[in-house]
Design a protein around this motif. Structure first.
Motif, PDB file in Angstrom:
ATOM      1  N   SER A 138       0.738  -1.155   0.085  1.00 18.36           N
ATOM      2  CA  SER A 138      -0.053   0.013   0.097  1.00 18.36           C
ATOM      3  C   SER A 138       0.887   1.182  -0.079  1.00 18.36           C
ATOM      4  N   LEU A 139       1.839   1.107   0.896  1.00 17.45           N
ATOM      5  CA  LEU A 139       2.905   2.262   0.921  1.00 17.45           C
ATOM      6  C   LEU A 139       3.680   2.770  -0.436  1.00 17.45           C
ATOM      7  N   ARG A 140       3.717   1.457  -1.133  1.00 16.25           N
ATOM      8  CA  ARG A 140       4.580   1.552  -2.626  1.00 16.25           C
ATOM      9  C   ARG A 140       3.498   2.154  -3.538  1.00 16.25           C
ATOM     10  N   GLN A 141       2.246   1.716  -3.387  1.00 15.45           N
ATOM     11  CA  GLN A 141       1.208   2.606  -4.572  1.00 15.45           C
ATOM     12  C   GLN A 141       1.129   4.045  -4.290  1.00 15.45           C
ATOM     13  N   LEU A 142       0.923   4.306  -2.864  1.00 14.50           N
ATOM     14  CA  LEU A 142       0.806   5.851  -2.432  1.00 14.50           C
ATOM     15  C   LEU A 142       1.975   6.622  -3.022  1.00 14.50           C
ATOM     16  N   SER A 143       3.249   5.759  -2.712  1.00 18.15           N
ATOM     17  CA  SER A 143       4.337   6.460  -2.974  1.00 18.15           C
ATOM     18  C   SER A 143       4.627   7.027  -4.435  1.00 18.15           C
ATOM     19  N   MET A 144       4.136   5.696  -5.389  1.00 19.98           N
ATOM     20  CA  MET A 144       4.487   6.210  -6.717  1.00 19.98           C
ATOM     21  C   MET A 144       3.140   7.224  -7.110  1.00 19.98           C
ATOM     22  N   LYS A 145       2.218   7.246  -6.535  1.00 15.81           N
ATOM     23  CA  LYS A 145       1.138   8.391  -6.871  1.00 15.81           C
ATOM     24  C   LYS A 145       1.669   9.805  -6.560  1.00 15.81           C
ATOM     25  N   PHE A 146       2.534   9.793  -5.363  1.00 12.90           N
ATOM     26  CA  PHE A 146       3.058  10.947  -4.877  1.00 12.90           C
ATOM     27  C   PHE A 146       4.098  11.409  -5.663  1.00 12.90           C
ATOM     28  N   LEU A 147       5.003  10.467  -6.105  1.00 11.65           N
ATOM     29  CA  LEU A 147       6.169  10.889  -6.993  1.00 11.65           C
ATOM     30  C   LEU A 147       5.848  11.334  -8.335  1.00 11.65           C
ATOM     31  N   GLU A 148       4.681  11.065  -8.996  1.00 14.88           N
ATOM     32  CA  GLU A 148       4.418  11.706  -9.977  1.00 14.88           C
ATOM     33  C   GLU A 148       4.154  13.067  -9.960  1.00 14.88           C
ATOM     34  N   LYS A 149       3.576  13.456  -9.060  1.00  7.51           N
ATOM     35  CA  LYS A 149       3.544  14.922  -8.760  1.00  7.51           C
ATOM     36  C   LYS A 149       4.788  15.736  -8.801  1.00  7.51           C
ATOM     37  N   GLY A 150       5.964  15.107  -8.510  1.00  2.74           N
ATOM     38  CA  GLY A 150       7.254  15.802  -8.757  1.00  2.74           C
ATOM     39  C   GLY A 150       7.462  16.543  -7.290  1.00  2.74           C
ATOM     40  N   GLU A 151       8.327  17.605  -7.283  1.00  2.91           N
ATOM     41  CA  GLU A 151       8.688  18.430  -6.094  1.00  2.91           C
ATOM     42  C   GLU A 151       9.154  19.707  -6.345  1.00  2.91           C
ATOM     43  N   PHE A 152       8.542  20.657  -6.024  1.00  2.90           N
ATOM     44  CA  PHE A 152       9.125  22.049  -6.132  1.00  2.90           C
ATOM     45  C   PHE A 152      10.432  22.369  -5.605  1.00  2.90           C
ATOM     46  N   PRO A 153      11.196  23.057  -6.076  1.00  5.31           N
ATOM     47  CA  PRO A 153      12.695  23.363  -5.446  1.00  5.31           C
ATOM     48  C   PRO A 153      12.297  24.035  -3.763  1.00  5.31           C
ATOM     49  N   ASN A 154      13.334  23.453  -3.139  1.00  7.46           N
ATOM     50  CA  ASN A 154      13.395  23.906  -1.577  1.00  7.46           C
ATOM     51  C   ASN A 154      12.384  23.307  -0.994  1.00  7.46           C
ATOM     52  N   PHE A 155      11.631  22.351  -1.232  1.00  7.98           N
ATOM     53  CA  PHE A 155      10.604  21.420  -0.649  1.00  7.98           C
ATOM     54  C   PHE A 155      11.312  20.291  -0.115  1.00  7.98           C
ATOM     55  N   ARG A 156      10.819  19.497   0.889  1.00  5.40           N
ATOM     56  CA  ARG A 156      11.444  18.314   1.182  1.00  5.40           C
ATOM     57  C   ARG A 156      10.350  17.238   1.631  1.00  5.40           C
ATOM     58  N   PHE A 157       9.186  17.157   0.750  1.00  2.85           N
ATOM     59  CA  PHE A 157       8.092  16.599   1.192  1.00  2.85           C
ATOM     60  C   PHE A 157       8.385  15.021   0.790  1.00  2.85           C
ATOM     61  N   GLN A 158       9.123  14.761  -0.330  1.00  3.78           N
ATOM     62  CA  GLN A 158       9.507  13.524  -0.745  1.00  3.78           C
ATOM     63  C   GLN A 158      10.466  12.699   0.361  1.00  3.78           C
ATOM     64  N   LYS A 159      11.094  13.496   1.095  1.00  2.00           N
ATOM     65  CA  LYS A 159      11.814  13.198   2.112  1.00  2.00           C
ATOM     66  C   LYS A 159      10.920  12.349   2.969  1.00  2.00           C
ATOM     67  N   GLU A 160       9.977  13.130   3.408  1.00  2.85           N
ATOM     68  CA  GLU A 160       9.035  12.671   4.516  1.00  2.85           C
ATOM     69  C   GLU A 160       8.274  11.611   4.075  1.00  2.85           C
ATOM     70  N   PHE A 161       7.896  11.620   2.780  1.00  5.58           N
ATOM     71  CA  PHE A 161       6.812  10.649   2.413  1.00  5.58           C
ATOM     72  C   PHE A 161       7.657   9.142   2.297  1.00  5.58           C
ATOM     73  N   LEU A 162       9.050   9.153   1.773  1.00 10.76           N
ATOM     74  CA  LEU A 162       9.599   7.950   1.707  1.00 10.76           C
ATOM     75  C   LEU A 162      10.332   7.435   2.932  1.00 10.76           C
ATOM     76  N   LYS A 163      10.275   8.453   4.106  1.00  8.99           N
ATOM     77  CA  LYS A 163      10.962   7.865   5.389  1.00  8.99           C
ATOM     78  C   LYS A 163      10.576   6.522   5.963  1.00  8.99           C
ATOM     79  N   PRO A 164       9.298   6.107   5.564  1.00  7.35           N
ATOM     80  CA  PRO A 164       8.993   5.052   6.296  1.00  7.35           C
ATOM     81  C   PRO A 164       9.629   3.591   5.723  1.00  7.35           C
ATOM     82  N   PHE A 165      10.105   3.784   4.546  1.00  4.25           N
ATOM     83  CA  PHE A 165      10.881   2.679   3.932  1.00  4.25           C
ATOM     84  C   PHE A 165      12.101   2.545   4.566  1.00  4.25           C
TER      85      PHE A 165
END
Length: 225
Positions: free
Chosen positions: A133-160
């Motif tokens: 389930s975490l994998r599916q959510l992460s794929m969906k989230f990564l598709e959105k990309g990330e703005f410069p100076n943001f760190r949301f991907q780091k938070e999202f992938l931390k559980p792995f």
């Protein structure tokens, strides 16, 4: 069984028996249809609660998610474990992924911690479902990309990282590495702050006692470099 009807009274009695039997069958059929319709209505109503969570304000959705995760944890450690609420946690994450990043960050702080615990459940079926389930959510989230100076991907992938570190099952650790490999293969162009988590997982994989996990991590790192 053969009935013998010799008098008008016998015929009337026999007719009543036949009619009563048919009536009971009809009533049972109607009751079954009512119960089925009622069950479907309940399911639809329950689904609306979760799909409608996207309309809650920032504080309300955080409270909603926190309560749902609490119920989910109780279910996961019931006997036997149930994963209904865990599935709903996944669903509301999808429904609310379009929120502004600051609201989403508050939601994920709770959901991510819940996945950390669920993915380290002593039953492998539960932890497997949580990681997938975490994998599916992460794929969906990564598709959105990330703005410069943001760190949301780091938070999202931390559980792995946490799952890789704390789960003693080599099957689950192997699954984590495969999930990360899939992210790299499919979403490398969109990964920004998430690279730190990715290399952290590979670092732990390199020290794993399972040779297959080590080799898989090495192969993926080779492709990245």
């Amino acid at each position: 069984m053969v009935f013998s009807c010799n008098t008008p009274i016998d015929i009337i009695t026999f007719s009543k028996i036949i009619f009563t039997g048919q009536l009971n069958k009809r009533l049972q059929s109607i009751q079954g249809q009512i119960q089925e319709t009622s069950s479907q209505s309940i399911v639809v109503s329950v689904d609306r609660i979760f799909s409608g969570s996207a309309r809650l304000d920032g504080d309300a959705i955080v409270a909603f998610v926190r309560s749902l995760c609490h119920v989910s944890m109780d279910e996961l450690y019931s006997n036997p474990p149930r994963m209904f609420s865990l599935l709903k946690v996944v669903e509301i994450s999808y429904y609310n992924m379009g929120r502004i990043r600051l609201q989403w960050s508050r939601i994920w702080e709770i959901v991510g911690e819940h996945f950390n615990k669920a993915a380290c459940h002593p039953l492998q079926d539960v932890s497997f479902f949580a990681v997938d389930s975490l994998r599916q959510l992460s794929m969906k989230f990564l598709e959105k990309g990330e703005f410069p100076n943001f760190r949301f991907q780091k938070e999202f992938l931390k559980p792995f990282e946490i799952i890789m570190k704390k789960n003693s099952s080599s099957t689950i650790r192997d699954m984590v590495v495969r999930c990360i490999t899939h992210f790299v293969d499919a979403q490398a162009k969109n990964i920004r702050s998430g690279w730190k988590n990715i290399f952290s997982v590979f670092q732990m994989a390199a020290a794993d006692t399972d040779v297959q996990i080590v080799e898989l991590a090495f192969q993926t790192c080779t492709l990245i470099v």
